[in-house]
Design an enzyme around this catalytic site. Structure first.
Site, mmCIF file in Angstrom:
data_model
loop_
_atom_site.group_PDB
_atom_site.id
_atom_site.type_symbol
_atom_site.label_atom_id
_atom_site.label_comp_id
_atom_site.label_asym_id
_atom_site.label_seq_id
_atom_site.Cartn_x
_atom_site.Cartn_y
_atom_site.Cartn_z
ATOM 1 N N LYS A 263 0.844 -1.205 0.000
ATOM 2 C CA LYS A 263 0.000 0.000 0.000
ATOM 3 C C LYS A 263 0.876 1.250 0.000
ATOM 4 O O LYS A 263 1.688 1.450 0.891
ATOM 5 C CB LYS A 263 -0.919 -0.001 1.236
ATOM 6 C CG LYS A 263 -1.683 1.311 1.447
ATOM 7 C CD LYS A 263 -2.616 1.260 2.659
ATOM 8 C CE LYS A 263 -3.211 2.636 2.967
ATOM 9 N NZ LYS A 263 -4.086 2.629 4.171
ATOM 10 N N ASP A 268 -2.406 10.185 3.880
ATOM 11 C CA ASP A 268 -3.810 9.798 4.036
ATOM 12 C C ASP A 268 -4.537 10.821 4.902
ATOM 13 O O ASP A 268 -4.526 10.733 6.129
ATOM 14 C CB ASP A 268 -3.911 8.399 4.648
ATOM 15 C CG ASP A 268 -5.353 7.937 4.777
ATOM 16 O OD1 ASP A 268 -6.245 8.590 4.180
ATOM 17 O OD2 ASP A 268 -5.595 6.918 5.458
ATOM 18 N N LYS A 275 -9.925 13.016 8.302
ATOM 19 C CA LYS A 275 -9.532 12.529 9.623
ATOM 20 C C LYS A 275 -9.461 13.696 10.613
ATOM 21 O O LYS A 275 -9.184 14.820 10.211
ATOM 22 C CB LYS A 275 -8.131 11.898 9.536
ATOM 23 C CG LYS A 275 -8.070 10.523 8.917
ATOM 24 C CD LYS A 275 -6.623 10.017 8.912
ATOM 25 C CE LYS A 275 -6.494 8.674 8.222
ATOM 26 N NZ LYS A 275 -7.169 7.572 8.930
ATOM 27 N N ARG A 349 -7.719 -0.332 1.047
ATOM 28 C CA ARG A 349 -8.287 -1.562 0.456
ATOM 29 C C ARG A 349 -8.669 -1.346 -1.003
ATOM 30 O O ARG A 349 -8.659 -2.282 -1.795
ATOM 31 C CB ARG A 349 -9.476 -2.028 1.311
ATOM 32 C CG ARG A 349 -10.629 -1.073 1.343
ATOM 33 C CD ARG A 349 -11.614 -1.372 2.462
ATOM 34 N NE ARG A 349 -11.101 -0.947 3.772
ATOM 35 C CZ ARG A 349 -11.740 -1.132 4.926
ATOM 36 N NH1 ARG A 349 -12.915 -1.734 4.944
ATOM 37 N NH2 ARG A 349 -11.213 -0.720 6.060
HETATM 38 N N1 BES Z 1 -4.208 4.494 6.924
HETATM 39 C C1 BES Z 1 -5.332 4.243 7.732
HETATM 40 C C2 BES Z 1 -5.070 3.218 8.832
HETATM 41 C C3 BES Z 1 -4.089 3.599 9.891
HETATM 42 C C4 BES Z 1 -4.513 4.085 11.111
HETATM 43 C C5 BES Z 1 -2.740 3.389 9.715
HETATM 44 C C6 BES Z 1 -3.613 4.390 12.111
HETATM 45 C C7 BES Z 1 -1.828 3.706 10.711
HETATM 46 C C8 BES Z 1 -2.252 4.197 11.905
HETATM 47 C C9 BES Z 1 -6.477 3.706 6.869
HETATM 48 O O1 BES Z 1 -6.508 4.161 5.567
HETATM 49 C C10 BES Z 1 -7.762 4.138 7.501
HETATM 50 O O2 BES Z 1 -8.015 5.302 7.537
HETATM 51 N N2 BES Z 1 -8.539 3.185 7.974
HETATM 52 C C11 BES Z 1 -9.782 3.459 8.596
HETATM 53 C C12 BES Z 1 -10.813 2.537 8.012
HETATM 54 C C13 BES Z 1 -12.212 2.898 8.338
HETATM 55 C C14 BES Z 1 -12.613 4.205 7.699
HETATM 56 C C15 BES Z 1 -13.125 1.796 7.851
HETATM 57 C C16 BES Z 1 -9.604 3.242 10.089
HETATM 58 O O3 BES Z 1 -8.835 2.379 10.480
HETATM 59 O O4 BES Z 1 -10.214 3.989 10.847
HETATM 60 ZN ZN ZN Z 2 -4.752 4.767 4.795
HETATM 61 MN MN MN Z 3 -7.544 6.005 5.387
#
Ligand code: BES
Ligand code: ZN
Ligand code: MN
Length: 495
Positions: A263, A268, A275, A349
């Site tokens: 990935k 992000d 976020k 994903r």
């Molecule tokens: N890149 C993040 C996941 C992440 C979180 C990596 C903390 C490292 C540290 C991922 O893209 C994300 O935002 N995931 C969401 C998914 C949700 C929206 C279904 C998450 O984990 O909150």
């Molecule tokens: Zn991410």
């Molecule tokens: Mn994300």
């Protein structure tokens, strides 16, 4: 640079000799080392307790400028990871003293009930990785890494493990390459530039590469990668790195191919599902999977690995803007399946499914492994230092967990319950990228991926926790950790 050496340690000229000391046993084979330890123990200031240390200057009867004695604690607690930490910490301590050449004394393998290569590898690794400083963005570079670390051991190991230091150095350089990409700020690694940086490193090795730019992504119907990249001025890319040692050899045997997918979200923000600002700066690390995969391929080429490994690396920036993909949008992916975007922050994903479906079609791999900082839920489940392994192939999951035990990149096999797939149902499209419940988020993310791998032998490693560390460890600085590089190299040598 790493070296193994043997001989008369008391006649060795060195800025520092580092001697590990155990509080309840003599762990050394060399009688001069045991003699030096006896001397220091007599002073009663130092007993070999864990993390205690003492420096002796100009020790009599030697040509050494100083000796650093480091406590390892109780014998039964000493394993390979304890040795990595010991070596890393010692190196960091001596960098502070501005030294350049040091000698680390290795314990006798039999005394620790360890294989000699495991023991020596651990010390060499800890020393090399602990010697890495990330000060590229500082004007005053106060510290300098050591130039030479020699590990003192029995002459029979110096002979039989002649090739070990160079091999460990190569693998650790790969780990450090990944660390530096991860720690690099997002303004310096927007997708095009990050891809060029990976290609530049790959070009020096026996690797071929191809890049799908935005136009090629459109022509190939990679709707998921394009949807995630839609909000950023920096357009998405798909990088393919191909290590194929058998490409010029004719052979009737079916050639084994392994695909690694990483990935590569260079930042992000969450997209329209923006976020919150706490720790948002850390989202520069969301390309850790990509960094590890590229570094692994480069390392495999340097090690002249025996079978074909292909890295498939989708690289995008997830940003909000007037052009960004919206929650509720429906996209068509490379596989032909449609996805409803329940949440623009579940972007990893999306880019992975296009990359994986493409990899299966183009390379028909025997095994495919993806590494991704995929979910915060995985960090909630396993904490910051353990990765989640998801596979419908129990054997493959076990092999990954075992490789992680050997390299101290800890992994834990997680379940893939079929019935949870119901949580990804969409009213309007074939599947939703967001679960209908917030619970079990690491699992539903893995199940989402599993819908796009057909019957390929596949595993997903969620490295959201261990890929990045706010604080420095014993053989790693703050920032990217390079998690996955040593792990996968270890695994590939076994499968
Ligand atoms: N890149 C993040 C996941 C992440 C979180 C990596 C903390 C490292 C540290 C991922 O893209 C994300 O935002 N995931 C969401 C998914 C949700 C929206 C279904 C998450 O984990 O909150
Ligand atoms: Zn991410
Ligand atoms: Mn994300």
């Amino acid at each position: 640079m790493l070296k193994l050496f043997s001989g008369e340690i008391l006649k060795k000229k060195a800025e520092c000799l580092v001697i590990p000391v155990c509080e309840d046993a003599d762990i050394h084979d060399d009688p001069s080392i045991t003699g030096l330890i006896e001397k220091v123990l007599k002073l009663k200031e130092f007993k070999g307790k864990k993390d205690d240390s003492v420096v002796l200057y100009d020790p009599a009867g030697t040509k050494l400028e100083r000796i650093l004695f480091v406590g390892l604690g109780k014998l039964e607690k000493i394993d390979a990871e304890a040795l990595r930490k010991f070596a890393g910490k010692s190196v960091k301590e001596l960098i502070k003293k501005a030294l350049s050449e040091i000698v680390i004394c290795a314990p006798g393998p039999e005394k620790l009930n360890m294989k000699d290569d495991v023991l020596l590898s651990a010390i060499l690794e800890g020393a090399f990785l602990g010697n890495h400083l990330f000060d590229k963005y500082k004007k005053d570079k106060k510290k300098k890494p050591l130039k030479i670390v020699s590990v003192f051991t029995d002459s029979k190991f110096v002979k039989s493990r002649r090739l070990l230091p160079a091999r460990i150095e190569t693998i650790c350089k790969g780990t450090i390459l990944a660390r530096e990409w991860v720690s690099m700020p997002s303004n310096e690694k927007r997708p095009d530039r990050f891809v060029r940086s990976m290609v530049k490193a790959a070009e020096k090795e026996d690797l071929s590469f191809s890049i799908l730019d935005e136009k090629a992504l459109k022509q190939n119907g990679m709707g998921a990668i394009l949807a995630v990249g839609a909000g950023s001025r920096s357009r998405p890319r798909l990088l393919i790195l191909d290590y194929n040692p058998l490409k010029n050899k004719k052979s009737s045997k079916k050639k084994k191919t392994l695909v690694l997918v990483g990935k590569g979200v260079t930042f992000d923000s969450g997209g329209i599902n923006l976020k919150p600002s706490a720790s948002l700066d850390e989202m520069k690390m969301d390309m850790s999977g990509a960094a590890s995969v590229a570094s692994i391929l480069i390392t495999l080429a340097r090690l002249k690995h025996k079978f074909r490994v292909v890295g498939v690396i989708p690289v995008v920036e997830n940003m909000p803007s007037g052009d960004a993909t919206r929650p509720g949008d429906i996209i068509k992916t490379y596989s032909g399946k449609t996805v409803e975007i329940g949440n623009t922050d579940a972007e990893g994903r999306l880019i992975l499914i296009d990359a994986m479906a493409y990899a299966i079609k183009m390379f028909k791999p025997e095994v495919m492994i993806d590494m991704a900082t995929l979910t915060g839920a995985c960090v909630v489940a396993l904490g910051e230092s353990i990765a989640g392994v998801f596979s419908t192939d129990e054997e493959l999951a076990k092999e990954i967990v075992a490789a992680g035990e050997a390299t101290a990149e800890r992994c834990w096999a997680m379940p893939m319950p079929e019935d949870y797939k119901n949580l990804l149902k969409s009213e309007f499209a074939d599947i939703n990228n967001m679960s209908s419940t917030r619970w079990g988020g690491a699992i539903t993310a893995a199940l989402f991926l599993s819908e796009f791998v057909e019957n390929t032998r596949w595993a997903h490693i969620d490295i959201a926790g261990p890929a990045y560390s706010k604080k420095a460890g014993d053989y790693c600085g703050a920032g990217g950790t390079g998690f996955g590089v040593r792990l996968l190299i270890n695994l590939l040598n076994k499968i």
